[in-house]
Design an enzyme around this catalytic site. Structure first.
Site, PDB file in Angstrom:
ATOM      1  N   ASP A 153      12.060 -28.018 -11.324  1.00 18.54           N
ATOM      2  CA  ASP A 153      12.407 -27.264 -10.124  1.00 18.54           C
ATOM      3  C   ASP A 153      12.987 -25.920 -10.590  1.00 18.54           C
ATOM      4  O   ASP A 153      13.135 -25.664 -11.787  1.00 18.54           O
ATOM      5  CB  ASP A 153      13.362 -28.049  -9.212  1.00 18.54           C
ATOM      6  CG  ASP A 153      13.268 -27.566  -7.765  1.00 18.54           C
ATOM      7  OD1 ASP A 153      12.773 -26.441  -7.536  1.00 18.54           O
ATOM      8  OD2 ASP A 153      13.690 -28.295  -6.850  1.00 18.54           O
TER       9      ASP A 153
HETATM   10  C1  BGC Z   1      13.250 -26.152  -4.246  1.00 21.70           C
HETATM   11  C2  BGC Z   1      11.800 -26.537  -4.416  1.00 21.70           C
HETATM   12  C3  BGC Z   1      10.922 -25.320  -4.265  1.00 21.70           C
HETATM   13  C4  BGC Z   1      11.363 -24.271  -5.263  1.00 21.70           C
HETATM   14  C5  BGC Z   1      10.534 -23.010  -5.230  1.00 21.70           C
HETATM   15  C6  BGC Z   1      13.627 -24.973  -5.113  1.00 21.70           C
HETATM   16  O1  BGC Z   1      14.910 -24.488  -4.822  1.00 21.70           O
HETATM   17  O2  BGC Z   1      14.056 -27.268  -4.544  1.00 21.70           O
HETATM   18  O3  BGC Z   1      11.464 -27.529  -3.491  1.00 21.70           O
HETATM   19  O4  BGC Z   1       9.587 -25.666  -4.452  1.00 21.70           O
HETATM   20  O5  BGC Z   1      12.705 -23.920  -4.985  1.00 21.70           O
HETATM   21  O6  BGC Z   1      10.759 -22.257  -4.097  1.00 21.70           O
END
Ligand code: BGC
Length: 720
Positions: free
Chosen positions: A248
């Site tokens: 993530d």
């Molecule tokens: C979230 C993800 C997301 C990523 C990119 C993160 O903060 O947990 O679900 O895909 O950001 O935007």
């Protein structure tokens, strides 16, 4: 083979995903892509810019490897479907698949080839802001919908135009964040992890999902991003996953903040050995992998395998043949089919929670006037919900507009917003709202939460209607007019303080672009509500986690054993309470149960039966029921099959969903709904963490909610 031609730096480049949201491509990004130091970009949605990024990658880099272009396409791109929790309330994999297909096609026009969706974290905690993105509390429903979403994004073959790679996230357990506080620790025993939280991910892998995303959360002391058990043992060894895992956002470097590692280099060591193939943002792979190799702490075979995982997705997508996007080759944004899918999804997602005296549907024939009141009746942006980076609120059709369009001049429509937004506390405008309600034949209140109150990092500890909404309800109630509440929200709200103050509640979640027409059709009976709750609604926040598929405990509560706080016998306080598992101030039942959802039709279930009283291991049993529509309108009903495995080598839930069917019945129509259950469908992870079905006695129920008590029994006989 491509891999053999790659330098170490080019290999590490493939494992690096960078943010490319700037409207102009930075010089640094150009240089990095041309040097083969970037495998994927995210957050760029201008098609010309994306094409230019691809051009740099394929024409200026030594090996011409195209880019994966990622984006959070969570519930639509420009055309927005209901929030995923709302989609789950449709209990309809076909519409969910269709919604993802529309999202994929629209996103593909911008050059996006990788959706960071579906989010399939089971959640039993309505405080968690990200429950809006989740399929709810049930592993079976979530698994069916996870597969449907993957099929929707990825189509039959990722090579086809308009299909994009999906990403099942967040692996795993994120939905169990303590107290629903986002990013918080999760404590999930392995047995629970396997029986509940991992199931939708297994379904996504079986459906061919191209990628997974590791969770931010800490699972039993090892953050998911460093969790070898999850990514190596379960995902690769047990499930045979062939795609790749992305971290993530900056979650590799966060391993040090968690306190698992001392510095970025150790974080990279942990993440890479655990099986995170690509790092999202952070760039710590880019800075540390080479040194870890030189130190001999990781070997090149590990890197090669990870790069191969990433390249295989690029091959599956056909990016080597054609990395460029021609939007004209794809269907137009927000075309009729897209809007119709969004309308249908919104229609099927709305759940009629209560309808006293059949106040709904409202009848255009008998009413002369209606009052439309509340901060969400005409809020084009808010009805879209969370995670709509690209959602176009200009496309939104609000309920106010739709009701006006539908009723034309026939009925006088009076409108008062009453509150600036759902959080407002001033009550100064209530008098006007009360006045228009008093002057009208019926009042419809559009209440709930604005989109900002749910989603990532938007958790709440109090999940009542925010601001002065409950007070608004009380004041409108005093007019004595029939009151309907339409609630738009990103989570189950605790509605205890308003439930008796209104005649009907239609729970519309954040319904997306076409929320208005769908809600208007439901309120005025053009269609009957058919959504069912994918998550339990608590009476009060202190009951959380409350979910239908809980264990029995050694002291299960029953109506006879519950003594509420005001009924405790002062003379013998100890004896007067039932010594069972309940709260003195809340009992043990929810306000609305999982699977609940009313209809304008009258559905009646009867004669639940099992095709055999006994079956052998490996056999199939059919559980069926008669379902009749005794009402006067045609409607969809979602028939639900639940089972209970009475004795297990680990304790089993009191009810488990094992099947559901959405069926449409004309007035007076009667059908048999049947569900085939193979003994494999009854398997669970036992004490040895192996999936197995045990012989023994089972109960099976069919009905219109998890509260059904229409039951039959069967027994699995061990043939050996
Ligand atoms: C979230 C993800 C997301 C990523 C990119 C993160 O903060 O947990 O679900 O895909 O950001 O935007």
């Amino acid at each position: 083979m491509l891999l053999d031609q790659m330098t170490l730096s080019e290999k590490i480049g493939q494992m690096n995903q960078v943010n490319a949201s700037d409207s102009d491509i930075t010089d640094q990004l150009r240089l990095d892509i041309a040097a083969g130091r970037v495998g994927s970009v995210l957050n760029q949605v201008d098609v010309d810019t994306v094409n230019e990024l691809q051009r740099i990658a394929v024409q200026e880099s030594r090996l011409g490897i195209p880019l994966l272009v990622g984006r959070d396409v969570i519930h639509g791109f420009k055309t927005v479907m209901p929030i995923p929790l709302g989609q789950a309330a449709t209990w309809n994999p076909d519409i969910v698949r269709e919604g993802a297909k529309v999202a994929a096609r629209e996103a593909a026009t911008a050059g996006i080839n990788w959706a960071l969706a579906p989010m399939i974290d089971i959640s039993r905690d309505a405080r968690w802001g990200r429950i809006a993105e989740s399929p709810g509390e049930d592993p079976y429903l979530a698994s069916v919908l996870a597969a449907a979403m993957v099929e929707g994004y990825q189509g039959e073959d990722l090579i086809d135009i308009g299909t994009i790679a999906a990403c099942a996230k967040h692996f795993a357990g994120y939905g169990a964040s303590e107290s629903g506080r986002d990013y918080s620790t999760t404590n999930i025993p392995e047995n629970e992890l396997r029986n509940v939280y991992l199931r939708p991910f297994k379904a996504a892998v079986d459906a061919g999902v191209a990628t997974l995303m590791a969770s931010f959360s800490d699972l039993d002391g090892v953050p998911a991003t460093a969790n070898k058990f999850l990514m190596r043992q379960v995902l690769r060894d047990e499930w045979g996953f062939r795609g790749f895992v992305v971290s993530d956002w900056d979650s590799v470097r966060q391993l040090a903040i968690h306190g698992l590692t001392e510095n970025d280099k150790e974080s990279v060591f942990q993440a890479v050995t655990a099986g995170v193939d690509m790092e999202m943002a952070g760039e710590s792979y880019a800075h540390n992998l080479e040194e870890l190799l030189e130190d001999g702490r990781i070997d090149i075979e590990m890197i090669d395998a990870m790069v191969a995982n990433i390249l295989s997705v690029k091959f599956r997508l056909g990016l080597f043949e054609n990395p460029f996007t021609d939007p004209a080759a794809l269907p137009a944004i927000a075309n009729e089919e897209a809007l119709e899918t969004a309308r249908k999804a919104a229609l099927q997602s709305a759940v009629l929670l209560k309808n006293d005296g059949g106040v709904l549907p409202l009848s255009a024939e008998t009413l002369n006037s209606i009052a439309i009141i509340g901060p969400l009746a005409d809020a084009p942006y808010e009805q879209l919900g969370t995670w709509i980076f690209d959602g176009d609120s200009d496309l939104s059709v609000t309920p106010l507009r739709s009701i006006r369009d539908m009723l034309g001049e026939d009925i006088e429509i009076r409108y008062a917003r009453a509150m600036a937004n759902s959080r407002s506390r001033p009550t100064g405008s209530f008098a006007q709202a009360v006045e228009i309600a008093a002057d009208s034949d019926a009042a419809i209140l559009f209440l709930g939460e604005e989109s900002i109150l749910s989603g990532e990092a938007h958790s709440r500890a109090n999940i009542d209607l925010p601001g002065a909404q409950a007070e608004l309800v009380r004041q409108i109630r005093k007019t004595g007019k029939p009151v309907t509440a339409v609630i738009m929200a990103g989570r189950p709200l605790t509605l205890t303080n308003i439930v008796d103050e209104v005649d009907a509640i239609l729970y519309a979640w954040h319904p997306g672009t076409m929320g208005g027409p769908a809600i208007a059709d439901l309120l005025f009976g053009v269609e009957s509500p058919s959504g069912k709750l994918p998550v339990t609604f608590p009476r009060m926040v202190g009951q959380i986690p409350i979910y239908y598929n809980h264990k029995n405990t050694g002291k299960p509560p029953s109506p006879d054993t519950v003594v509420l706080i005001d009924d405790i016998d002062a003379r013998a306080p100890q004896l007067s309470t039932g010594m069972t598992a309940f709260h003195l101030d809340a009992g043990y039942t929810p306000l609305f149960a999982f699977g609940h959802g009313l209809s304008y039709a009258e559905f009646d279930y009867q004669n639940v039966r099992s095709s055999s009283r006994e079956i052998g291991m490996g056999d199939t049993v059919t559980i069926s029921a008669e379902l009749a529509n005794n009402g006067s309108v045609a409607a969809d009903e979602v028939a639900q099959l639940y089972i209970r495995d009475l004795v297990g080598n680990v304790t089993r839930p009191v009810k488990e969903l094992k099947g559901f069917k959405r069926v449409r019945l004309e007035p007076g129509q009667r059908v048999t709904v049947d569900f085939e259950l193979h003994t494999d469908d009854l398997a669970f992870f036992g004490r040895n963490m192996q999936l197995m079905t045990e012989a023994g006695e089972f109960h099976a129920w069919i009905g219109g909610s998890s509260e059904t008590d229409l039951r039959t029994e069967f027994r699995i006989i061990d043939s050996e």
